[in-house]
Design a protein around this motif. Sequence first.
Motif, PDB file in Angstrom:
ATOM      1  N   GLY A 150       0.787  -1.227   0.000  1.00 26.63           N
ATOM      2  CA  GLY A 150       0.000   0.000   0.000  1.00 26.63           C
ATOM      3  C   GLY A 150       0.813   1.268   0.000  1.00 26.63           C
ATOM      4  N   ILE A 151       2.127   1.130   0.026  1.00 26.28           N
ATOM      5  CA  ILE A 151       2.995   2.304   0.123  1.00 26.28           C
ATOM      6  C   ILE A 151       2.793   3.268  -1.053  1.00 26.28           C
ATOM      7  N   GLY A 152       2.594   2.733  -2.243  1.00 27.33           N
ATOM      8  CA  GLY A 152       2.445   3.579  -3.422  1.00 27.33           C
ATOM      9  C   GLY A 152       1.039   4.105  -3.622  1.00 27.33           C
ATOM     10  N   HIS A 153       0.147   3.817  -2.685  1.00 33.83           N
ATOM     11  CA  HIS A 153      -1.250   4.230  -2.832  1.00 33.83           C
ATOM     12  C   HIS A 153      -1.592   5.258  -1.751  1.00 33.83           C
ATOM     13  N   GLU A 154      -2.182   4.823  -0.644  1.00 36.58           N
ATOM     14  CA  GLU A 154      -2.574   5.762   0.407  1.00 36.58           C
ATOM     15  C   GLU A 154      -1.356   6.467   1.017  1.00 36.58           C
ATOM     16  N   ASP A 155      -0.312   5.714   1.297  1.00 33.45           N
ATOM     17  CA  ASP A 155       0.874   6.311   1.918  1.00 33.45           C
ATOM     18  C   ASP A 155       1.496   7.371   1.011  1.00 33.45           C
ATOM     19  N   TYR A 156       1.517   7.088  -0.272  1.00 34.57           N
ATOM     20  CA  TYR A 156       2.060   8.056  -1.233  1.00 34.57           C
ATOM     21  C   TYR A 156       1.254   9.350  -1.210  1.00 34.57           C
ATOM     22  N   LEU A 157      -0.074   9.233  -1.222  1.00 42.09           N
ATOM     23  CA  LEU A 157      -0.924  10.420  -1.240  1.00 42.09           C
ATOM     24  C   LEU A 157      -0.761  11.233   0.040  1.00 42.09           C
ATOM     25  N   LYS A 158      -0.700  10.563   1.175  1.00 42.80           N
ATOM     26  CA  LYS A 158      -0.503  11.287   2.436  1.00 42.80           C
ATOM     27  C   LYS A 158       0.860  11.987   2.450  1.00 42.80           C
ATOM     28  N   LEU A 159       1.868  11.343   1.896  1.00 42.08           N
ATOM     29  CA  LEU A 159       3.201  11.948   1.821  1.00 42.08           C
ATOM     30  C   LEU A 159       3.188  13.207   0.958  1.00 42.08           C
ATOM     31  N   VAL A 160       2.577  13.114  -0.212  1.00 44.48           N
ATOM     32  CA  VAL A 160       2.540  14.253  -1.129  1.00 44.48           C
ATOM     33  C   VAL A 160       1.815  15.442  -0.509  1.00 44.48           C
ATOM     34  N   PHE A 161       0.618  15.196   0.007  1.00 44.01           N
ATOM     35  CA  PHE A 161      -0.160  16.316   0.529  1.00 44.01           C
ATOM     36  C   PHE A 161       0.441  16.860   1.823  1.00 44.01           C
ATOM     37  N   GLY A 162       1.066  15.998   2.601  1.00 42.07           N
ATOM     38  CA  GLY A 162       1.779  16.472   3.779  1.00 42.07           C
ATOM     39  C   GLY A 162       2.942  17.371   3.395  1.00 42.07           C
ATOM     40  N   PHE A 163       3.639  17.002   2.324  1.00 43.06           N
ATOM     41  CA  PHE A 163       4.750  17.804   1.818  1.00 43.06           C
ATOM     42  C   PHE A 163       4.273  19.189   1.393  1.00 43.06           C
ATOM     43  N   LEU A 164       3.035  19.254   0.897  1.00 47.88           N
ATOM     44  CA  LEU A 164       2.475  20.539   0.453  1.00 47.88           C
ATOM     45  C   LEU A 164       1.907  21.345   1.611  1.00 47.88           C
ATOM     46  N   GLY A 165       2.019  20.815   2.831  1.00 46.26           N
ATOM     47  CA  GLY A 165       1.608  21.572   4.000  1.00 46.26           C
ATOM     48  C   GLY A 165       0.230  21.243   4.532  1.00 46.26           C
ATOM     49  N   ILE A 166      -0.400  20.202   3.991  1.00 49.17           N
ATOM     50  CA  ILE A 166      -1.755  19.847   4.401  1.00 49.17           C
ATOM     51  C   ILE A 166      -1.691  18.757   5.472  1.00 49.17           C
ATOM     52  N   THR A 167      -2.262  19.048   6.607  1.00 50.27           N
ATOM     53  CA  THR A 167      -2.224  18.107   7.728  1.00 50.27           C
ATOM     54  C   THR A 167      -3.572  17.457   7.992  1.00 50.27           C
ATOM     55  N   ASP A 168      -4.653  18.058   7.512  1.00 46.99           N
ATOM     56  CA  ASP A 168      -6.003  17.514   7.723  1.00 46.99           C
ATOM     57  C   ASP A 168      -6.335  16.576   6.569  1.00 46.99           C
ATOM     58  N   ILE A 169      -5.920  15.326   6.686  1.00 45.23           N
ATOM     59  CA  ILE A 169      -6.101  14.328   5.627  1.00 45.23           C
ATOM     60  C   ILE A 169      -6.865  13.146   6.197  1.00 45.23           C
ATOM     61  N   GLU A 170      -8.009  12.842   5.611  1.00 46.08           N
ATOM     62  CA  GLU A 170      -8.836  11.725   6.057  1.00 46.08           C
ATOM     63  C   GLU A 170      -8.988  10.723   4.922  1.00 46.08           C
ATOM     64  N   ILE A 171      -9.153   9.473   5.279  1.00 45.45           N
ATOM     65  CA  ILE A 171      -9.306   8.433   4.267  1.00 45.45           C
ATOM     66  C   ILE A 171     -10.612   7.681   4.476  1.00 45.45           C
ATOM     67  N   VAL A 172     -11.414   7.638   3.432  1.00 45.82           N
ATOM     68  CA  VAL A 172     -12.594   6.777   3.397  1.00 45.82           C
ATOM     69  C   VAL A 172     -12.191   5.573   2.549  1.00 45.82           C
ATOM     70  N   ARG A 173     -12.184   4.404   3.163  1.00 44.15           N
ATOM     71  CA  ARG A 173     -11.607   3.237   2.492  1.00 44.15           C
ATOM     72  C   ARG A 173     -12.657   2.161   2.217  1.00 44.15           C
ATOM     73  N   ALA A 174     -12.621   1.653   0.987  1.00 44.49           N
ATOM     74  CA  ALA A 174     -13.392   0.462   0.618  1.00 44.49           C
ATOM     75  C   ALA A 174     -12.410  -0.480  -0.062  1.00 44.49           C
ATOM     76  N   ASP A 175     -11.979  -1.498   0.655  1.00 46.20           N
ATOM     77  CA  ASP A 175     -10.984  -2.415   0.089  1.00 46.20           C
ATOM     78  C   ASP A 175     -11.515  -3.849   0.097  1.00 46.20           C
ATOM     79  N   GLY A 176     -10.738  -4.740  -0.479  1.00 41.62           N
ATOM     80  CA  GLY A 176     -11.183  -6.125  -0.591  1.00 41.62           C
ATOM     81  C   GLY A 176     -12.382  -6.284  -1.504  1.00 41.62           C
ATOM     82  N   LEU A 177     -12.510  -5.377  -2.472  1.00 39.02           N
ATOM     83  CA  LEU A 177     -13.707  -5.366  -3.326  1.00 39.02           C
ATOM     84  C   LEU A 177     -13.753  -6.539  -4.302  1.00 39.02           C
ATOM     85  N   SER A 178     -12.634  -7.220  -4.472  1.00 39.78           N
ATOM     86  CA  SER A 178     -12.604  -8.373  -5.376  1.00 39.78           C
ATOM     87  C   SER A 178     -12.700  -9.693  -4.613  1.00 39.78           C
TER      88      SER A 178
END
Length: 205
Positions: A150-178
């Motif tokens: 999952g590093i290249g998915h949710e973790d990547y997005l949190k890293l990018v937006f954190g780098f841009l100064g955004i700290t209020d990041i929430e995740i709505v997750r739906a996984d295991g869909l297959s």
Amino acid sequence: MKLLHIDSSILGEASASRQLSREVAHALQAAEPALELVYRDLSEDLTAHLSGASFAAKGTPVELRTAAQKLEVELADSILNEFMAADVIVIGAPMYNFSVPTQLRTWIDRIAVAGVTFRYTANGPEGLAKGKRIVIVSTSGGKHAGLPTGIGHEDYLKLVFGFLGITDIEIVRADGLSYGAEAKEASFAAARTQIAGLSGAVAMA
């Protein structure tokens, strides 16, 4: 306040992330009717990846730009301005091959602009897009959250937006869909419980 709603799935109405991101946007608007919605479908509106031509267009004086260069700069400016003007951003982010869709990565390339959304200082990098709230609608066929896959998915997005100064990041997750109809239904139900919680908190964002 402005709500920027981004979709990146290539699956149209068959997309789980599109369905849930739409529900998130509707819930946030219902909780805060004053939110002005801006929508961008990256599978349709964004086709040009960042390239040498992109930098050349931006660096060419306005009066000397070709028609193609003018379109390139207009697209880049439009995407960046939408992002900077938004108070709340909802992003539909399905997992494709252990990462995000190339369309979403291209959008990120357009908003990660030195001197605008981040800068380097004597004390290190500083994000300049502070004060925004981001809700990432994460969908995947398997279960990857908290795992190396999952590093290249949710973790990547949190890293990018954190780098841009955004700290209020929430995740709505739906996984295991297959994993079958029952697992998919349970995952959607869990995601909708999260969405219900988000709508109640929008006024404090």
